[in-house]
Scaffold this motif. Structure first.
Motif, PDB file in Angstrom:
ATOM      1  N   CYS A  66     -44.746  12.434  -9.135  1.00  0.00           N
ATOM      2  CA  CYS A  66     -43.622  13.083  -9.814  1.00  0.00           C
ATOM      3  C   CYS A  66     -42.916  12.063 -10.710  1.00  0.00           C
ATOM      4  CB  CYS A  66     -42.632  13.636  -8.798  1.00  0.00           C
ATOM      5  SG  CYS A  66     -43.343  14.850  -7.668  1.00  0.00           S
ATOM      6  N   LEU A  67     -42.680  12.449 -11.953  1.00  0.00           N
ATOM      7  CA  LEU A  67     -42.002  11.584 -12.915  1.00  0.00           C
ATOM      8  C   LEU A  67     -40.613  12.136 -13.207  1.00  0.00           C
ATOM      9  CD1 LEU A  67     -44.810  10.838 -15.536  1.00  0.00           C
ATOM     10  CD2 LEU A  67     -44.402   9.786 -13.306  1.00  0.00           C
ATOM     11  N   ASN A  68     -39.637  11.261 -13.184  1.00  0.00           N
ATOM     12  CA  ASN A  68     -38.251  11.657 -13.438  1.00  0.00           C
ATOM     13  C   ASN A  68     -37.778  11.134 -14.793  1.00  0.00           C
ATOM     14  OD1 ASN A  68     -35.033  10.626 -12.720  1.00  0.00           O
ATOM     15  ND2 ASN A  68     -35.592  12.762 -12.530  1.00  0.00           N
ATOM     16  N   ILE A  69     -37.057  11.986 -15.534  1.00  0.00           N
ATOM     17  CA  ILE A  69     -36.409  11.582 -16.783  1.00  0.00           C
ATOM     18  C   ILE A  69     -34.966  11.234 -16.435  1.00  0.00           C
ATOM     19  CG2 ILE A  69     -35.845  12.254 -19.142  1.00  0.00           C
ATOM     20  CD1 ILE A  69     -37.960  14.487 -18.874  1.00  0.00           C
ATOM     21  N   HIS A  70     -34.679   9.936 -16.356  1.00  0.00           N
ATOM     22  CA  HIS A  70     -33.354   9.503 -15.913  1.00  0.00           C
ATOM     23  C   HIS A  70     -32.551   8.959 -17.088  1.00  0.00           C
ATOM     24  CE1 HIS A  70     -30.309   8.220 -13.062  1.00  0.00           C
ATOM     25  NE2 HIS A  70     -30.244   7.063 -13.719  1.00  0.00           N
ATOM     26  N   ALA A  71     -31.289   9.377 -17.178  1.00  0.00           N
ATOM     27  CA  ALA A  71     -30.458   9.056 -18.350  1.00  0.00           C
ATOM     28  C   ALA A  71     -29.688   7.750 -18.188  1.00  0.00           C
ATOM     29  CB  ALA A  71     -29.505  10.205 -18.642  1.00  0.00           C
ATOM     30  N   SER A  72     -30.412   6.673 -17.925  1.00  0.00           N
ATOM     31  CA  SER A  72     -29.809   5.332 -17.959  1.00  0.00           C
ATOM     32  C   SER A  72     -30.931   4.314 -18.040  1.00  0.00           C
ATOM     33  CB  SER A  72     -28.942   5.064 -16.717  1.00  0.00           C
ATOM     34  OG  SER A  72     -29.733   4.643 -15.617  1.00  0.00           O
TER      35      SER A  72
ATOM     36  N   ALA B   4     -36.669  13.948 -24.031  1.00  0.00           N
ATOM     37  CA  ALA B   4     -37.785  14.832 -24.363  1.00  0.00           C
ATOM     38  C   ALA B   4     -38.900  14.058 -25.058  1.00  0.00           C
ATOM     39  CB  ALA B   4     -37.289  15.971 -25.247  1.00  0.00           C
ATOM     40  N   GLU B   5     -38.505  13.197 -26.013  1.00  0.00           N
ATOM     41  CA  GLU B   5     -39.499  12.377 -26.713  1.00  0.00           C
ATOM     42  C   GLU B   5     -40.166  11.388 -25.752  1.00  0.00           C
ATOM     43  OE1 GLU B   5     -37.083  10.557 -29.650  1.00  0.00           O
ATOM     44  OE2 GLU B   5     -37.043  12.320 -30.990  1.00  0.00           O
ATOM     45  N   ALA B   6     -39.372  10.830 -24.844  1.00  0.00           N
ATOM     46  CA  ALA B   6     -39.872   9.796 -23.940  1.00  0.00           C
ATOM     47  C   ALA B   6     -40.900  10.332 -22.951  1.00  0.00           C
ATOM     48  CB  ALA B   6     -38.701   9.158 -23.191  1.00  0.00           C
ATOM     49  N   ILE B   7     -40.661  11.529 -22.401  1.00  0.00           N
ATOM     50  CA  ILE B   7     -41.626  12.043 -21.423  1.00  0.00           C
ATOM     51  C   ILE B   7     -42.928  12.421 -22.104  1.00  0.00           C
ATOM     52  CG2 ILE B   7     -40.754  14.438 -21.502  1.00  0.00           C
ATOM     53  CD1 ILE B   7     -42.198  12.505 -18.451  1.00  0.00           C
TER      54      ILE B   7
ATOM     55  N   ASP C 256     -20.215   0.067 -21.649  1.00  0.00           N
ATOM     56  CA  ASP C 256     -21.566  -0.422 -21.934  1.00  0.00           C
ATOM     57  C   ASP C 256     -21.884  -0.269 -23.418  1.00  0.00           C
ATOM     58  OD1 ASP C 256     -21.696  -0.766 -19.239  1.00  0.00           O
ATOM     59  OD2 ASP C 256     -23.352   0.644 -18.885  1.00  0.00           O
ATOM     60  N   ALA C 257     -22.575  -1.246 -23.960  1.00  0.00           N
ATOM     61  CA  ALA C 257     -22.957  -1.202 -25.376  1.00  0.00           C
ATOM     62  C   ALA C 257     -24.158  -0.303 -25.605  1.00  0.00           C
ATOM     63  CB  ALA C 257     -23.263  -2.600 -25.891  1.00  0.00           C
ATOM     64  N   GLU C 258     -24.982  -0.122 -24.566  1.00  0.00           N
ATOM     65  CA  GLU C 258     -26.142   0.735 -24.700  1.00  0.00           C
ATOM     66  C   GLU C 258     -26.467   1.417 -23.381  1.00  0.00           C
ATOM     67  OE1 GLU C 258     -29.642  -1.404 -25.823  1.00  0.00           O
ATOM     68  OE2 GLU C 258     -29.772  -2.518 -23.941  1.00  0.00           O
ATOM     69  N   THR C 259     -27.212   2.485 -23.491  1.00  0.00           N
ATOM     70  CA  THR C 259     -27.768   3.185 -22.339  1.00  0.00           C
ATOM     71  C   THR C 259     -29.193   3.553 -22.745  1.00  0.00           C
ATOM     72  OG1 THR C 259     -27.470   5.009 -20.789  1.00  0.00           O
ATOM     73  CG2 THR C 259     -26.803   5.419 -23.067  1.00  0.00           C
ATOM     74  N   GLY C 260     -29.708   4.640 -22.230  1.00  0.00           N
ATOM     75  CA  GLY C 260     -31.052   5.021 -22.625  1.00  0.00           C
ATOM     76  C   GLY C 260     -31.708   5.947 -21.631  1.00  0.00           C
ATOM     77  N   ILE C 261     -33.013   6.057 -21.748  1.00  0.00           N
ATOM     78  CA  ILE C 261     -33.825   6.888 -20.866  1.00  0.00           C
ATOM     79  C   ILE C 261     -34.842   6.010 -20.149  1.00  0.00           C
ATOM     80  CG2 ILE C 261     -35.635   8.668 -20.785  1.00  0.00           C
ATOM     81  CD1 ILE C 261     -32.913   9.901 -21.244  1.00  0.00           C
ATOM     82  N   THR C 262     -34.960   6.208 -18.857  1.00  0.00           N
ATOM     83  CA  THR C 262     -36.026   5.583 -18.084  1.00  0.00           C
ATOM     84  C   THR C 262     -36.927   6.680 -17.524  1.00  0.00           C
ATOM     85  OG1 THR C 262     -34.570   3.758 -17.421  1.00  0.00           O
ATOM     86  CG2 THR C 262     -36.603   4.058 -16.164  1.00  0.00           C
ATOM     87  N   ILE C 263     -38.221   6.585 -17.806  1.00  0.00           N
ATOM     88  CA  ILE C 263     -39.199   7.468 -17.161  1.00  0.00           C
ATOM     89  C   ILE C 263     -39.680   6.731 -15.913  1.00  0.00           C
ATOM     90  CG2 ILE C 263     -41.346   8.751 -17.376  1.00  0.00           C
ATOM     91  CD1 ILE C 263     -39.114   9.711 -19.257  1.00  0.00           C
ATOM     92  N   MET C 264     -39.462   7.352 -14.776  1.00  0.00           N
ATOM     93  CA  MET C 264     -39.618   6.683 -13.487  1.00  0.00           C
ATOM     94  C   MET C 264     -40.565   7.453 -12.583  1.00  0.00           C
ATOM     95  SD  MET C 264     -36.547   6.312 -10.719  1.00  0.00           S
ATOM     96  CE  MET C 264     -36.588   8.091 -10.500  1.00  0.00           C
ATOM     97  N   GLN C 265     -41.404   6.723 -11.871  1.00  0.00           N
ATOM     98  CA  GLN C 265     -42.241   7.315 -10.821  1.00  0.00           C
ATOM     99  C   GLN C 265     -41.348   7.542  -9.614  1.00  0.00           C
ATOM    100  OE1 GLN C 265     -46.050   7.253 -11.265  1.00  0.00           O
ATOM    101  NE2 GLN C 265     -45.828   8.969  -9.863  1.00  0.00           N
ATOM    102  N   MET C 266     -41.176   8.759  -9.190  1.00  0.00           N
ATOM    103  CA  MET C 266     -40.218   9.062  -8.137  1.00  0.00           C
ATOM    104  C   MET C 266     -40.718   8.625  -6.764  1.00  0.00           C
ATOM    105  SD  MET C 266     -38.856  12.819  -9.356  1.00  0.00           S
ATOM    106  CE  MET C 266     -37.551  12.898  -8.110  1.00  0.00           C
ATOM    107  N   ASP C 267     -39.761   8.141  -5.938  1.00  0.00           N
ATOM    108  CA  ASP C 267     -40.019   7.910  -4.527  1.00  0.00           C
ATOM    109  C   ASP C 267     -38.868   8.526  -3.739  1.00  0.00           C
ATOM    110  OD1 ASP C 267     -37.891   6.143  -4.748  1.00  0.00           O
ATOM    111  OD2 ASP C 267     -39.138   4.335  -4.705  1.00  0.00           O
ATOM    112  N   VAL C 268     -38.780   8.227  -2.451  1.00  0.00           N
ATOM    113  CA  VAL C 268     -37.776   8.903  -1.628  1.00  0.00           C
ATOM    114  C   VAL C 268     -36.375   8.319  -1.799  1.00  0.00           C
ATOM    115  CG1 VAL C 268     -39.410   9.678   0.114  1.00  0.00           C
ATOM    116  CG2 VAL C 268     -38.364   7.420   0.340  1.00  0.00           C
ATOM    117  N   GLY C 269     -36.237   7.184  -2.494  1.00  0.00           N
ATOM    118  CA  GLY C 269     -34.924   6.592  -2.700  1.00  0.00           C
ATOM    119  C   GLY C 269     -34.159   7.276  -3.821  1.00  0.00           C
ATOM    120  N   LEU C 270     -32.908   6.848  -4.003  1.00  0.00           N
ATOM    121  CA  LEU C 270     -32.051   7.393  -5.064  1.00  0.00           C
ATOM    122  C   LEU C 270     -32.329   6.628  -6.352  1.00  0.00           C
ATOM    123  CD1 LEU C 270     -29.719   9.206  -6.046  1.00  0.00           C
ATOM    124  CD2 LEU C 270     -28.141   7.417  -5.273  1.00  0.00           C
TER     125      LEU C 270
END
Length: 306
Positions: free
Chosen positions: A103-109, A173-176, A128-142
């Motif tokens: 499972c891949l998560n689109i996370h907004a930081s 959307a572009e990142a995933i 913060d001067a910047e943020t972004g999107i991280t595409i992450m392989q999901m596990d049971v943690g937060l």
């Protein structure tokens, strides 16, 4: 790829739309149950459900993914990947392990900064001067899973949570889509231990303006709480919502309105001045400072928050 998509709000709908445009097979859409909304409190489908139905996709809305029945919905699809974006339900390990490639998560930081519920607002609040999107392989943690791709985005001085949300929705959307296109060659990166922060859920109480804080902090807070829960104070004992502000040089007593004109309502703080350019009185609509001040000739000299 054959995908399951799990998401609920507009942020997630942008990603689903992009995945469809990229030609992926969306075999199943999971979204939150319809919720009461509007003055009539009629049940309203989520933006993801509305989009999915427009495209004739199968939609399921389980209350939880912890039951055998809900888990069977996922397992029977035989998906390669489940894409998750602001879904709102916990995915137990048995579900995380069902898609062939996880499972891949689109996370907004930019993980590991701002794990948790409100990363967009917390990034603005913190300056913060910047943020972004991280595409992450999901596990049971937060939000602790390995990172597959990172996509930075500058935060402008005029960004509210609403405007930054919209930018990040497009970027997500572009990142995933781009990450799925190179998934075979992606090298997962373990999140560093240093720099972990948590984006706690927002509360209405914390959005009450503390006029003794520095003007820069107050202005960021007003922008961060736009649109929800909405920064608020009191004007002559009545609720007043504040929607946009910026910090200025100068000094005035905390909460005192120094002037109110077409350029804004200028208020003193613990350090510097706050110029508010969009406000909303109780029972009224959102108004630009010019309109708000026009009907309140005695506004200067009053103290907000009292």
């Amino acid at each position: 790829m054959k995908l399951i998509f799990a998401g609920t709000p507009v942020f997630a709908a942008k990603a689903l739309e992009a995945l469809l445009a990229a030609g992926h097979e969306i075999a199943l859409v999971l979204t939150q149950p319809d919720r009461p909304a509007g003055r009539g409190m009629k049940l309203k489908p989520s933006p993801v459900k509305e989009l999915a139905l427009q495209h004739g996709l199968r939609v399921e809305q389980p209350l939880t993914l912890k039951t055998p029945e809900a888990q069977a919905l996922v397992s029977e699809v035989g998906a390669e990947v489940m894409v998750v974006a602001a879904y709102g339900l916990l995915l137990p390990k048995v579900v995380l392990d069902m898609p062939a490639r996880g499972c891949l998560n689109i996370h907004a930081s930019l993980l590991p900064r701002w794990r948790g519920a409100a990363p967009i607002q917390r990034a603005i609040l913190a300056g913060d001067a910047e943020t972004g999107i991280t595409i992450m392989q999901m596990d049971v943690g937060l939000d602790t899973g390995d990172m597959l791709s990172v996509h930075p985005l500058a935060i402008s001085a005029s960004d509210t949570a609403a405007s930054l949300h919209d930018k990040l929705a497009v970027l997500g959307a572009e990142a995933i889509v781009s990450t799925l296109a190179v998934l075979d060659s992606c090298q997962p990166t373990v999140q560093p231990e240093d720099g972990v922060t948590y984006a706690a859920k927002l509360s209405k109480e914390e959005a009450r303006v503390d006029w003794t804080l520095p003007a820069a902090d107050i202005a960021r807070a007003i922008r961060a709480y736009n649109p929800a829960p909405g920064a608020h104070t009191l004007l002559a004992g009545e609720p007043l919502k504040l929607w946009f502000a910026e910090a200025l040089d100068g000094q005035g007593a905390p909460g005192e309105v120094l002037r109110a004109d077409a350029d804004g309502v200028v208020v003193g703080s613990g350090h510097g001045l706050v110029r508010i350019t969009e406000l909303q009185a109780a029972g009224s609509k959102r108004l630009a400072a010019r309109e708000f001040a026009a009907g309140r000739s005695a506004l200067a000299g009053t103290v907000l928050g009292a």
